[in-house]
Design a protein around this motif. Structure first.
Motif, short mmCIF file in Angstrom:
data_model
loop_
_atom_site.label_atom_id
_atom_site.label_comp_id
_atom_site.label_asym_id
_atom_site.label_seq_id
_atom_site.Cartn_x
_atom_site.Cartn_y
_atom_site.Cartn_z
N ILE A 59 5.23 5.42 6.25
CA ILE A 59 6.21 5.69 5.35
C ILE A 59 6.32 4.64 4.40
O ILE A 59 6.48 4.71 3.20
N ARG A 60 6.42 3.35 5.15
CA ARG A 60 6.87 2.29 4.31
C ARG A 60 5.47 1.75 3.41
O ARG A 60 5.75 1.10 2.36
N ARG A 61 4.49 2.08 3.99
CA ARG A 61 3.25 1.79 3.12
C ARG A 61 3.24 2.43 2.12
O ARG A 61 2.49 2.12 0.94
N ILE A 62 3.60 3.77 1.97
CA ILE A 62 3.44 4.71 0.95
C ILE A 62 4.61 4.45 -0.14
O ILE A 62 4.27 4.50 -1.55
N LEU A 63 5.72 4.02 0.12
CA LEU A 63 6.87 4.06 -0.50
C LEU A 63 7.18 2.85 -1.34
O LEU A 63 6.69 1.59 -0.72
#
Length: 95
Positions: A59-63
């Motif tokens: 999720i942190r890679r996408i956000l």
């Protein structure tokens, strides 16, 4: 098959509990209510980090970067609620 449905809901509930506990604990550590140097607090904090990092990392890679604000727990909770809605709407497949 209904027992499989209930087990899936239980696992989603446990994941939701861990995410909320991690979220609350991060705020308590930020406002210095909890001290990370205490052994019990440290063990719980690092245990939750190790447990939830596989969920948060994609999720942190996408956000996009939001400075000091981490929206990964919010997105993870929304994902859990979405999975629960899908499971509840398709409960007939488990019967």
């Amino acid at each position: 098959m209904q027992s499989l449905f209930e087990i899936l809901l239980l696992l989603l509930g446990v994941a939701r509990f861990f995410i909320i506990a991690h979220f609350i604990m991060s705020w308590l550590i930020s406002f210095q209510v909890l001290n990370i140097r205490q052994p019990l607090v440290s063990q719980i904090w690092y245990g939750l980090n190790r447990l939830l990092d596989p969920i948060y990392a994609p999720i942190r890679r996408i956000l996009p970067s939001m400075g000091g604000l981490d929206l990964a727990p919010l997105v993870a909770l929304l994902g859990i609620y979405a999975i629960e809605i899908v499971l509840r709407n398709n409960v007939a497949l488990f019967l």
